[in-house]
Structures are given as C-alpha cells and as structure tokens.
Design an enzyme around this catalytic site. Structure first.
Site, mmCIF file in Angstrom:
data_model
loop_
_atom_site.group_PDB
_atom_site.id
_atom_site.type_symbol
_atom_site.label_atom_id
_atom_site.label_comp_id
_atom_site.label_asym_id
_atom_site.label_seq_id
_atom_site.Cartn_x
_atom_site.Cartn_y
_atom_site.Cartn_z
ATOM 1 N N LYS A 52 32.830 23.338 -29.058
ATOM 2 C CA LYS A 52 32.167 24.598 -29.404
ATOM 3 C C LYS A 52 31.270 25.068 -28.255
ATOM 4 O O LYS A 52 31.196 26.250 -27.944
ATOM 5 C CB LYS A 52 31.361 24.426 -30.704
ATOM 6 C CG LYS A 52 32.251 24.304 -31.949
ATOM 7 C CD LYS A 52 31.465 23.902 -33.207
ATOM 8 C CE LYS A 52 32.414 23.711 -34.387
ATOM 9 N NZ LYS A 52 31.733 23.285 -35.632
ATOM 10 N N GLN A 96 26.204 20.670 -37.588
ATOM 11 C CA GLN A 96 27.530 20.083 -37.751
ATOM 12 C C GLN A 96 27.548 19.135 -38.955
ATOM 13 O O GLN A 96 26.681 18.273 -39.089
ATOM 14 C CB GLN A 96 27.945 19.354 -36.464
ATOM 15 C CG GLN A 96 29.365 18.837 -36.459
ATOM 16 C CD GLN A 96 30.435 19.941 -36.465
ATOM 17 O OE1 GLN A 96 30.199 21.057 -36.009
ATOM 18 N NE2 GLN A 96 31.606 19.621 -36.976
ATOM 19 N N ASP A 119 27.919 29.848 -39.539
ATOM 20 C CA ASP A 119 28.935 29.097 -40.277
ATOM 21 C C ASP A 119 29.290 29.799 -41.589
ATOM 22 O O ASP A 119 30.296 29.473 -42.215
ATOM 23 C CB ASP A 119 28.393 27.697 -40.629
ATOM 24 C CG ASP A 119 28.920 26.606 -39.701
ATOM 25 O OD1 ASP A 119 30.040 26.751 -39.195
ATOM 26 O OD2 ASP A 119 28.204 25.606 -39.516
HETATM 27 N N1 GUN Z 1 32.404 20.153 -40.175
HETATM 28 C C1 GUN Z 1 33.716 20.438 -40.331
HETATM 29 N N2 GUN Z 1 33.940 21.758 -40.200
HETATM 30 C C2 GUN Z 1 32.737 22.325 -39.959
HETATM 31 C C3 GUN Z 1 32.331 23.660 -39.730
HETATM 32 O O1 GUN Z 1 33.113 24.622 -39.739
HETATM 33 N N3 GUN Z 1 30.980 23.834 -39.511
HETATM 34 C C4 GUN Z 1 30.101 22.792 -39.537
HETATM 35 N N4 GUN Z 1 28.815 23.082 -39.334
HETATM 36 N N5 GUN Z 1 30.460 21.549 -39.756
HETATM 37 C C5 GUN Z 1 31.772 21.309 -39.957
#
Ligand code: GUN
Length: 290
Positions: A52, A96, A119
């Site tokens: 990311k 995350q 998110d």
């Molecule tokens: N863990 C798995 N997918 C995601 C996501 O799209 N965002 C976040 N913050 N954690 C995740």
C-alpha cells in the site's frame, strides 16, 4: 475463459490518479497523504501495508507507516488514532486488520474520524453505503465493482451469490450488487457457514463472489457454465519450492473451475491489486473533500 486482470486494471487506475496528483502539485498544493497503522508483526499484514505504501509512492502521494508492537494496548492504539484524526497533514488512514487479540476491532473502527476512514469501515460510511449516499466504499468491494465496470460485464438481473458475510467484503459487496446502479441490479444471495444446499446454490450463480477464507473451497461442481467468478480469498500456505517459503492459495480451486467460467480472477493479480487501487481512490477522495 477470460482472466480478469486486476494488475492491468489497477495500473490504469494508478495512472489516472498519478495524473491528478501531478495537476495538484503543479497548482502548488501538497499531494494527498495516506497513513497506515500496522500493529504487531504478522507477515501477511506487513506485506499488504508495504504494498500500500509503495502504491502511494508510485502515484505521488505522501505516506506514513505507523508501526506499533504486538503488545500494544487498546488505549495506546486509540491514542494514536486520536493523533491521526487531528493531524491536518494526513487526509486518510487505515488500521491494518486483523489486530492482536487484546484489542477490540470495533472500538478501533469506532474511533476513526469518518472523513479520514478511507477503508470505509466506520458506521457512518457503512450506513451511507447502505443508503446509496456518497461515501468511502471499502476497498475490496469497490475493486470488484471496478473490474465489472471496466470489463463491461452485464450484472443486471443476474443471480449473484456472495460466499461469506464479513463486514469488509461479503456484506458490502452484497449491498453494492443489489443497488439500482450499473454495475448492480443483480439478485443477490448472501451465503455463509449456516447456509443450506450451498453447492446447489453456488451452481445457480451467474456471478459468484467468494470471500470465506477457506482454501480451494469452490470446486467445479459448484460453478455454472459461463459464470463470472471472483476469488477474494488469499491464504498463505507453506511451500518450500518458493524463495519466500509460502504461496498464496485462493478460496476457489482455479485449475478445476477456470474452464467453466466466462470470466475469473486468479488468487494473485486479481482482486488484490484492485483493492489497493481502491484505497488510493478513497485517499484522493478524502483529500478532495477537505
Ligand atoms: N485486512 C484485510 N483486508 C483489509 C482492508 O481492506 N483494510 C484493512 N485495514 N485491513 C485489512
């Protein structure tokens, strides 16, 4: 069978975003800035956050990675979230998931300022999604919708079966697919661990979206000829033939299923890169809203 190429599609989206950032910077303004909070040392999460951050660099965004130790308390994480909420240099941030077991994920999500919740996990953003109001659509569902849009796959009147009812993927994609929009207007069945006659149900799907986190769960007998299949699952399994020592396995038995499909995503280069591109789109949106 046509492979849905999330790598190529996400590259296109990143190029579109990079052009917008160029224009922003040329106008003398600062670029958008994303922060990612990583708690603990889960290998997959480290990898996702690393990608990311690299994406941010590629499109010209600023980025900050906030690393916190695995023993971080909920209070410490909530204090960090407060800091990010009030930091004007940060347009959006993510925490995350999953988090270490001592931290309640819902408390964390509730603490994030909805205007920075790129998110799309906060109640306000989830509520807006349900009402069809402008919002941050969570990244994986948005990535699936973008693939449907960019490949011009017909969804209206189709039977879409979603396997898995998570807050992150299953529930929001079910809402998006049933909305009066294009892509959308599908008849949606949201299936889960208690669903009866799952095989028969999946085999009736024109569009099958699989997000249950069980490796190679979907086999050929569960897929209708000509179906469109999205495999959201990514589980690390050890593989000594790989330098990394592992490989990612999806929720769909790709080799068995692929020839029955009109379109299908592969576990790598499918939904994953689109998820990351969606996060960039949401961060740009957060920046533009401020
Ligand atoms: N863990 C798995 N997918 C995601 C996501 O799209 N965002 C976040 N913050 N954690 C995740």
């Amino acid at each position: 069978m046509q492979l849905l190429n999330g790598t190529a599609c996400s590259q296109q989206i990143r190029q579109e975003i990079a052009l917008e950032v160029e224009a922003i910077v040329a106008a003398g303004k600062r670029p958008p800035h994303l922060a990612a909070v990583l708690v603990g040392d889960d290998g997959a999460s480290q990898n996702y956050v690393g990608m990311k951050v690299r994406d941010c660099e590629e499109v010209g965004f600023g980025s900050t990675t906030v690393r916190m130790k695995a023993s971080t308390t909920e209070a410490e994480l909530l204090a960090k979230i407060d800091e990010l909420n009030s930091n004007d240099a940060i347009d959006g941030f993510i925490v995350q998931l999953p988090l270490p077991s001592q931290i309640n994920e819902n408390n964390v999500i509730l603490a994030i300022d909805p205007t920075k919740d790129v998110d799309g996990f906060c109640p306000e953003n989830v509520g807006n999604l349900s009402l069809g109001l402008p919002t941050f659509v969570s990244a994986t569902p948005n990535g699936i919708i973008e693939l449907l849009r960019r490949y011009e796959i017909e969804t209206e009147g189709k039977h879409c079966v979603v396997l898995g009812r998570s807050n992150i993927v299953g529930t929001p994609i079910a809402v998006l697919m049933s909305r009066n929009t294009n892509p959308g207007n599908a008849t949606v069945t949201l299936a889960h661990s208690r669903t009866k006659n799952l095989k028969k149900l999946c085999a009736s799907a024109d569009i099958l979206i699989v997000a249950i986190g069980r490796t190679e769960f979907v086999t050929a007998d569960m897929v209708k000829d000509g179906a469109v299949v999205f495999d959201v699952g990514q589980t690390r399994v050890s593989d000594n033939t790989r330098k990394s020592g592992f490989r990612n396995v999806g929720d769909v038995d790709f080799e068995q299923v692929k020839d029955k499909c009109s379109y299908i995503t592969f576990v790598t280069g499918g939904v994953g890169p689109m998820t990351r591109a969606s996060l960039l789109q949401n961060t740009l949106k957060a920046y533009q809203r401020r």
